[in-house]
Scaffold this active site. Structure first.
Site, PDB file in Angstrom:
ATOM      1  CB  CYS A  98      -0.972   0.002   1.167  1.00  0.00           C
ATOM      2  SG  CYS A  98      -2.245  -1.268   1.000  1.00  0.00           S
TER       3      CYS A  98
ATOM      4  CG  HIS B  28     -11.742   9.994 -11.744  1.00  0.00           C
ATOM      5  ND1 HIS B  28     -13.062   9.865 -11.368  1.00  0.00           N
ATOM      6  CD2 HIS B  28     -11.455   8.917 -12.512  1.00  0.00           C
ATOM      7  CE1 HIS B  28     -13.555   8.768 -11.915  1.00  0.00           C
ATOM      8  NE2 HIS B  28     -12.601   8.163 -12.604  1.00  0.00           N
TER       9      HIS B  28
ATOM     10  CD  GLU C 297      -8.585   1.110   2.226  1.00  0.00           C
ATOM     11  OE1 GLU C 297      -8.147   2.265   2.081  1.00  0.00           O
ATOM     12  OE2 GLU C 297      -7.907   0.216   2.726  1.00  0.00           O
TER      13      GLU C 297
END
Length: 121
Positions: free
Chosen positions: A26, A70, A109
């Site tokens: 991550c 985005h 998430e």
């Protein structure tokens, strides 16, 4: 009568988690399809029949979603290390002044990983 209403929102974004060890996956740039649940609690207005107008929640969320959707979250002020815990607190600070009765923010998430935050800093 007291009730809680929840409105869901979604956005797509990328991030890195720079505070993690270098070998953690991550720490690399990756993205998520985030889901955010905004919950308001209060007394149901007997005349209208609701706790809060969903439209007002959407209005408060719109500029935040426009900023995050985005985007590379690490570039957003206050989200330099954007874990879902930090992201939940960021949303709370932005929304609490506008949404009386804000009770909880839940951020997913992934479909199976989420953070619940109730405004305790």
């Amino acid at each position: 009568m007291k009730a809680r209403l929840t409105k869901d929102f979604r956005f797509e974004a990328a991030h890195t988690l720079p505070s993690l060890p270098e070998d953690h996956k991550c720490r690399q740039m990756h993205g998520h399809s985030f889901k955010v649940e905004i919950s308001i609690e209060g007394i149901v207005d007997e005349k209208i029949g609701w706790v809060y107008d969903h439209k007002l929640i959407s209005k408060a969320m719109k500029p935040l979603l426009n900023k995050l959707d985005h985007a590379y979250l690490n570039d957003v002020e206050g989200l330099e290390s954007p874990t879902i815990e930090i992201l939940a607190g960021w949303f709370w600070k932005k929304l609490a002044p506008q949404l009386p009765g804000l009770a909880e923010i839940v951020i997913f998430e992934t479909p199976t990983a989420r953070c619940s935050f109730k405004g305790e800093f």
